[in-house]
Design an enzyme around this catalytic site. Structure first.
Site, PDB file in Angstrom:
ATOM      1  NE  ARG A 221      40.342  42.584  40.727  1.00 16.76           N
ATOM      2  CZ  ARG A 221      39.845  41.466  41.643  1.00 16.76           C
ATOM      3  NH1 ARG A 221      38.722  40.768  40.997  1.00 16.76           N
ATOM      4  NH2 ARG A 221      40.216  41.250  42.813  1.00 16.76           N
ATOM      5  CG  HIS A 269      33.281  41.871  41.330  1.00 12.71           C
ATOM      6  ND1 HIS A 269      34.223  42.846  41.123  1.00 12.71           N
ATOM      7  CD2 HIS A 269      33.885  40.864  41.600  1.00 12.71           C
ATOM      8  CE1 HIS A 269      35.342  42.180  41.488  1.00 12.71           C
ATOM      9  NE2 HIS A 269      35.068  41.094  41.921  1.00 12.71           N
TER      10      HIS A 269
HETATM   11  P1  NAP Z   1      46.469  32.929  40.696  1.00 11.15           P
HETATM   12  O1  NAP Z   1      46.418  31.628  41.395  1.00 11.15           O
HETATM   13  O2  NAP Z   1      47.477  33.872  41.391  1.00 11.15           O
HETATM   14  O3  NAP Z   1      46.708  32.486  39.229  1.00 11.15           O
HETATM   15  C1  NAP Z   1      46.981  33.549  38.317  1.00 11.15           C
HETATM   16  C2  NAP Z   1      47.347  32.956  36.954  1.00 11.15           C
HETATM   17  O4  NAP Z   1      47.472  33.835  36.054  1.00 11.15           O
HETATM   18  C3  NAP Z   1      48.622  31.901  37.054  1.00 11.15           C
HETATM   19  O5  NAP Z   1      48.060  30.949  36.128  1.00 11.15           O
HETATM   20  C4  NAP Z   1      49.519  32.836  36.337  1.00 11.15           C
HETATM   21  O6  NAP Z   1      50.594  32.185  35.665  1.00 11.15           O
HETATM   22  C5  NAP Z   1      48.905  33.626  35.410  1.00 11.15           C
HETATM   23  N1  NAP Z   1      49.303  34.965  34.737  1.00 11.15           N
HETATM   24  C6  NAP Z   1      49.557  36.058  35.916  1.00 11.15           C
HETATM   25  N2  NAP Z   1      50.398  36.730  35.057  1.00 11.15           N
HETATM   26  C7  NAP Z   1      50.360  36.376  33.859  1.00 11.15           C
HETATM   27  C8  NAP Z   1      50.775  36.968  32.421  1.00 11.15           C
HETATM   28  N3  NAP Z   1      51.492  38.191  32.449  1.00 11.15           N
HETATM   29  N4  NAP Z   1      50.828  36.376  31.360  1.00 11.15           N
HETATM   30  C9  NAP Z   1      50.081  34.826  31.371  1.00 11.15           C
HETATM   31  N5  NAP Z   1      49.618  34.555  32.463  1.00 11.15           N
HETATM   32  C10 NAP Z   1      49.600  35.155  33.435  1.00 11.15           C
HETATM   33  O7  NAP Z   1      45.196  33.646  40.679  1.00 11.15           O
HETATM   34  P2  NAP Z   1      43.592  33.061  41.139  1.00 11.15           P
HETATM   35  O8  NAP Z   1      43.579  32.796  42.431  1.00 11.15           O
HETATM   36  O9  NAP Z   1      43.418  31.834  40.240  1.00 11.15           O
HETATM   37  O10 NAP Z   1      42.479  34.222  40.787  1.00 11.15           O
HETATM   38  C11 NAP Z   1      42.609  35.072  39.462  1.00 11.15           C
HETATM   39  C12 NAP Z   1      41.917  36.327  39.338  1.00 11.15           C
HETATM   40  O11 NAP Z   1      40.547  36.141  39.425  1.00 11.15           O
HETATM   41  C13 NAP Z   1      42.155  37.224  40.878  1.00 11.15           C
HETATM   42  O12 NAP Z   1      43.355  37.970  40.558  1.00 11.15           O
HETATM   43  C14 NAP Z   1      41.162  38.146  40.469  1.00 11.15           C
HETATM   44  O13 NAP Z   1      41.134  39.276  39.630  1.00 11.15           O
HETATM   45  C15 NAP Z   1      39.947  37.245  39.963  1.00 11.15           C
HETATM   46  N6  NAP Z   1      38.679  36.954  40.651  1.00 11.15           N
HETATM   47  C16 NAP Z   1      37.511  37.468  40.637  1.00 11.15           C
HETATM   48  C17 NAP Z   1      36.552  36.982  41.303  1.00 11.15           C
HETATM   49  C18 NAP Z   1      35.116  37.589  40.735  1.00 11.15           C
HETATM   50  O14 NAP Z   1      34.278  37.496  41.639  1.00 11.15           O
HETATM   51  N7  NAP Z   1      34.818  38.258  39.592  1.00 11.15           N
HETATM   52  C19 NAP Z   1      36.796  36.250  42.248  1.00 11.15           C
HETATM   53  C20 NAP Z   1      37.889  36.011  42.803  1.00 11.15           C
HETATM   54  C21 NAP Z   1      39.053  36.105  41.998  1.00 11.15           C
HETATM   55  P3  NAP Z   1      51.511  31.538  36.406  1.00 11.15           P
HETATM   56  O15 NAP Z   1      50.703  30.151  37.077  1.00 11.15           O
HETATM   57  O16 NAP Z   1      52.563  31.048  35.440  1.00 11.15           O
HETATM   58  O17 NAP Z   1      52.082  32.060  37.573  1.00 11.15           O
HETATM   59  C1  GLV Z   2      37.092  39.158  44.025  1.00 10.17           C
HETATM   60  O1  GLV Z   2      37.156  39.634  42.867  1.00 10.17           O
HETATM   61  C2  GLV Z   2      38.494  38.629  44.439  1.00 10.17           C
HETATM   62  O2  GLV Z   2      39.647  38.972  43.952  1.00 10.17           O
HETATM   63  O3  GLV Z   2      38.504  37.737  45.348  1.00 10.17           O
END
Ligand code: NAP
Ligand code: GLV
Length: 306
Positions: A221, A269
């Site tokens: 983000r 994005h």
């Molecule tokens: P997820 O499965 O919820 O994983 C989040 C990770 O971040 C987990 O490993 C979590 O730790 C860690 N985390 C959260 N808070 C933290 C903190 N304070 N300190 C250290 N580590 C922390 O999420 P995801 O599905 O991988 O997605 C991640 C992010 O990618 C989304 O939230 C979104 O913002 C972004 N995204 C962007 C796009 C784009 O097109 N640019 C697309 C999709 C997603 P734990 O494992 O210990 O809980």
């Molecule tokens: C896109 O940014 C997502 O969070 O899926």
């Protein structure tokens, strides 16, 4: 069963048709003020007005991985919030991040400059060992990126909130190990959710702890990065450049300095798109499970913020 669809971005007709095909017994409608109450909502960046008008929702399905756009809203108290888990985004994220890391490490921008100048200019190979990659966030998408990057032999580390153990990756966890993680990282990849704890996490103080000649890849983000601090650190020669997919203001304003910056690569994005077929299949499977009285994965902890 009634499903209501509300998205400020997506084309509703295609989504409504896909949801109806996947759940033929359901009544699926796009939301408009006055719409009848539904049990399930499928949303992306839905407004407060929508949630106020649908107090009886049982479950809200977010059409993306990140739920930050919903966390400041008052959601119906009885409704669970379920985010997208991979849904075809893991492989896209892996492609994007591997491309950004390899493009930087293999100095592709220098070779493109040479081509434009009509020069056959070989560069001295760089040592992979000098480019340790650190991934912030080892969740569904961070782990997919880590597995893909591991194929290329870069020294690899990851940082998460709770301790983890992953093959091929040195794992750090929590605030106590953050500085150590940064000090061992040259290419920093942000894969965190946006929460009060992670907002502005990439700022002068933290970015200055990276190894010299660092490079930033932000695919999470825009609010994770203090944009002026990045620009200043690049100008000072402490950071070599960045590949950025997300921004504090989107679309990135026309006058923003990132657009023309020679060391910053901008994409709109687009690193991991929500894919309709995969997303509808995942949401439909979860709705069927809930209808059978079963638990589903991907529930957001509203206190934790992800
Ligand atoms: P997820 O499965 O919820 O994983 C989040 C990770 O971040 C987990 O490993 C979590 O730790 C860690 N985390 C959260 N808070 C933290 C903190 N304070 N300190 C250290 N580590 C922390 O999420 P995801 O599905 O991988 O997605 C991640 C992010 O990618 C989304 O939230 C979104 O913002 C972004 N995204 C962007 C796009 C784009 O097109 N640019 C697309 C999709 C997603 P734990 O494992 O210990 O809980
Ligand atoms: C896109 O940014 C997502 O969070 O899926």
């Amino acid at each position: 069963m009634r499903i209501v669809f509300c998205s400020l971005d997506a084309r509703a007709d295609d989504w409504l048709q896909s949801l109806r095909d996947a759940l033929p017994d359901a009544q699926v409608q796009e939301w408009a003020p006055g719409a009848p109450p539904a049990e399930y909502a499928v949303v992306w960046r839905a407004p407060q007005q929508f949630f106020d008008a649908q107090p009886g929702l049982r479950c809200i399905f977010n059409m993306g991985a990140g739920v930050d756009a919903l966390l400041g809203l008052r959601l119906p108290p009885g409704a669970a919030l379920v985010r997208l888990e991979d849904g075809g985004m893991g492989v896209q994220m892996a492609e994007y991040v591997c491309h950004a890391v390899i493009r930087h490490f293999r100095e592709m921008e220098r070779y493109e400059e040479s081509q434009r100048a009509g020069q056959w200019a070989l560069r001295k190979p760089l040592r992979r060992a000098d480019f340790p990659v650190g991934i912030m966030g080892l969740g569904v998408l961070g782990a997919s990126v880590a597995r893909a990057l591991a194929q290329f032999g870069f020294p690899l580390a990851g940082w998460s909130r709770t301790p983890k153990s992953m093959e091929g990756l040195r794992c750090y966890a929590g605030a106590a190990q953050f500085d150590e993680f940064l000090a061992a990282t040259r290419i920093l990849v942000c894969m965190l959710p946006l929460t009060p704890q992670t907002r502005d996490i990439m700022r002068r103080e933290t970015l200055s702890r990276l190894l010299p000649g660092s490079y930033i890849v932000n695919v999470a983000r825009g609010e994770h990065l203090v944009e002026e601090d990045l620009l200043a650190l690049i100008d000072e020669g402490r950071i070599e450049g960045a590949a950025l997919d997300v921004f504090r203001t989107e679309p990135l304003p026309a006058q923003h300095p990132f657009w023309q910056h020679p060391r910053i690569r901008v994409t709109p994005h687009s690193s991991a798109r929500t894919l309709r077929d995969e997303t509808v299949a995942q949401i439909a499977a979860k709705i069927r499970a809930l209808q059978r009285g079963e638990a589903v994965s991907g529930k957001v902890d509203l206190q934790r913020g992800y």
